[in-house]
Design an enzyme around this catalytic site. Structure first.
Site, PDB file in Angstrom:
ATOM      1  N   TRP A 192      39.844  47.641  41.609  1.00 29.94           N
ATOM      2  CA  TRP A 192      39.230  48.093  40.358  1.00 29.94           C
ATOM      3  C   TRP A 192      38.576  49.447  40.609  1.00 29.94           C
ATOM      4  O   TRP A 192      37.853  49.639  41.584  1.00 29.94           O
ATOM      5  CB  TRP A 192      38.208  47.050  39.905  1.00 29.94           C
ATOM      6  CG  TRP A 192      37.438  47.401  38.677  1.00 29.94           C
ATOM      7  CD1 TRP A 192      37.944  47.830  37.486  1.00 29.94           C
ATOM      8  CD2 TRP A 192      36.019  47.337  38.508  1.00 29.94           C
ATOM      9  NE1 TRP A 192      36.918  48.046  36.582  1.00 29.94           N
ATOM     10  CE2 TRP A 192      35.731  47.746  37.187  1.00 29.94           C
ATOM     11  CE3 TRP A 192      34.966  46.973  39.349  1.00 29.94           C
ATOM     12  CZ2 TRP A 192      34.430  47.806  36.687  1.00 29.94           C
ATOM     13  CZ3 TRP A 192      33.673  47.021  38.850  1.00 29.94           C
ATOM     14  CH2 TRP A 192      33.424  47.427  37.541  1.00 29.94           C
ATOM     15  N   ASP A 273      34.279  39.287  44.146  1.00 31.94           N
ATOM     16  CA  ASP A 273      34.085  39.770  42.784  1.00 31.94           C
ATOM     17  C   ASP A 273      34.845  38.802  41.877  1.00 31.94           C
ATOM     18  O   ASP A 273      36.075  38.738  41.918  1.00 31.94           O
ATOM     19  CB  ASP A 273      34.631  41.194  42.639  1.00 31.94           C
ATOM     20  CG  ASP A 273      34.342  41.797  41.264  1.00 31.94           C
ATOM     21  OD1 ASP A 273      33.773  41.089  40.401  1.00 31.94           O
ATOM     22  OD2 ASP A 273      34.695  42.969  41.044  1.00 31.94           O
ATOM     23  N   LYS A 309      34.783  38.601  30.190  1.00 33.65           N
ATOM     24  CA  LYS A 309      36.118  38.183  29.803  1.00 33.65           C
ATOM     25  C   LYS A 309      36.159  36.731  29.326  1.00 33.65           C
ATOM     26  O   LYS A 309      36.689  36.437  28.264  1.00 33.65           O
ATOM     27  CB  LYS A 309      37.089  38.368  30.982  1.00 33.65           C
ATOM     28  CG  LYS A 309      37.080  39.768  31.612  1.00 33.65           C
ATOM     29  CD  LYS A 309      37.497  40.834  30.633  1.00 33.65           C
ATOM     30  CE  LYS A 309      37.734  42.175  31.308  1.00 33.65           C
ATOM     31  NZ  LYS A 309      36.558  42.762  31.948  1.00 33.65           N
TER      32      LYS A 309
END
Length: 464
Positions: A192, A273, A309
């Protein structure tokens, strides 16, 4: 600025109008101070004499002159360009945000119910403690590790509410910088985009380990293991708990076990993560299995979480940093230092999203409804993933194997397109995506799968 300033273009006009003597005294001394103001530190003064007349010219030089223009954000900039496009078939596959089949933002029904509960209770807006909402911290650690996990019962997890995943990562980076000085974080290549920014700003050194194999559009597992072994002992290994961003390529359960073996052998510290728990497979437990595997081995680890999300709480900035320690006492001390680091950063976190999460997970009915909505969202993404694969396989007569799309998981797919090919996707086909070839399937509808397949096939075969 504090003092009166003149630009060079206007300075000559002012100077010419000042040629007439003022009581036979040159412009300077107390008159100078009266005209230009007492604070002269913000302007660069030039003087020029004509006989008995002295002219003062101020050059407007900003104290911030040395600050250069920052480059546009590679993801958010995609959305700006998309909004300016008027083409009817345009697609925004850059930002990782869930969309309905009509490509509209989606607010979960269970979130609306949780918010109605908050209104009915008339809850106030008082400051939260530095560590956040206690009820949120409790349920978020239980969701991650499992409510019946011994690490929860033994109170070995230090959980602090953070500003979504980004803020939680940043808080963890500050902890590493202060208490593990010189330790390196190793991150996957690719990863990311914000990971590198976070560690750079926290002044934590980092390097990369191999992850993506462009030849197979799959996992370079041997390279990954080799690089983790080669890292300095005691390094922090940043791992994506599920639905790797940007590739959508996850290790198998057997590969996760091997990764854990190597990290233990090298005395590294795993740092997860977890941004998509429940959103990747549709199962909260399945998407947390990698973290729970490491915890079951008695390993100390860090986990950053996000609810952007899986609950669609993008703008609420709700997440947490969890540090699993070997003892209750260590967890207590770690939590105290996380709070100490958070205090000068942002003082305390926002309450709205924390209450939404606590209300949903704390209610059996709402929790079950949330799981159903997660399954629906994950199912829609799986459906368009399948239809995109079918469209590519049906339209492309070259014999290329597109099955890697089905092997990937989560909202992203790494297409294997290079920068030039990605540019063609945007410039010719009005498909907006990141330059590394990543597309967000959450922003794709079934109705546009064939159009996207045409764009990918054209870009892959006709642009080098």
């Amino acid at each position: 600025m504090a003092s009166t300033m003149l630009s060079l273009s206007s300075a000559s006009a002012i100077a010419s109008s000042s040629l007439a003597p003022q009581h036979n005294r040159p412009l300077g001394g107390s008159d100078h101070a009266a005209v230009w103001g007492k604070n002269k530190s913000n302007s660069f003064m030039k003087t020029k004499s004509r006989g008995r007349i002295t002219m003062a010219i101020a050059v407007n030089v900003s104290r911030f002159e040395g600050i250069t223009m920052a480059p546009p954000d590679p993801i958010l900039g995609v959305s700006e360009a998309f909004r300016a496009d008027t083409h009817e078939m345009k697609l925004n596959l850059g930002v990782g945000a869930y969309r309905t089949e009509e490509l509209q933002p989606y607010v979960l029904n269970v979130v609306k119910k949780a918010e109605n509960l908050m209104l009915e209770r008339g809850e106030n807006k008082e400051y939260l403690p530095i560590e956040g909402l206690a009820a949120f911290n409790k349920v978020t650690a239980e969701l991650l590790f499992g409510a019946d996990n011994p690490v929860i019962e033994q109170k070995r997890v230090a959980t602090v509410q953070g500003l979504s995943g980004t803020g939680s990562l940043r808080l963890a980076a500050a902890l590493i910088e202060r208490y593990f000085p010189g330790s390196k974080v190793i991150i996957s290549s690719p990863t990311w985009g914000n990971h590198k920014n976070i560690f750079n700003d926290a002044r934590v050194p980092w390097s990369e380990y191999r992850y993506y194999d462009p030849k197979t559009v799959g996992l370079d597992f041997d390279g990954m293991i080799s690089d983790i072994k080669a890292a300095p002992e005691g390094s922090f290994v940043l791992l994506h708990g599920c639905a790797h961003n940007p590739t959508g390529i996850d290790p198998t359960p057997e590969q996760w076990a091997t990764i854990a073996d190597v990290i233990e052998e090298k005395n590294h510290i795993p740092f997860f993560d977890v941004a998509y728990q429940g959103f990747a497979s549709g199962s909260l437990d399945e998407d947390a299995s990698s973290v729970r595997l490491f915890a079951a081995r008695g390993m100390e680890l860090l986990v950053a979480q996000s609810y952007s999300k899986n609950l669609g709480l993008y703008a609420e900035r709700i997440g947490a940093i969890n540090v699993l320690c070997s003892s209750t006492d260590a967890a207590t001390r770690v939590k105290s230092q996380l709070k100490r680091l958070a205090r000068p950063m942002y003082s305390n976190p926002p309450v709205h999203g924390a209450r939404v999460v606590a209300n949903i997970v704390g209610s059996t009915a709402l929790f079950n409804e949330w799981k159903e909505e997660m399954e629906m969202m994950a199912g829609r993404i799986k459906s368009v993933r399948q239809k995109l694969f079918d469209s590519l396989s049906g339209k492309d007569k070259s014999g290329k194997d597109w099955s890697f799309i089905l092997k990937q998981i989560g909202m992203f797919s790494f297409t294997g397109l290079n920068t030039a090919q990605s540019d063609n996707m945007t410039n010719k086909w009005h498909v907006y995506m990141t330059k590394d070839g990543r597309i967000s399937l959450a922003g794709l509808s079934s109705a546009k799968c064939e159009y996207l397949a045409d764009a990918i096939i054209d870009s892959f075969h006709n642009v080098k």
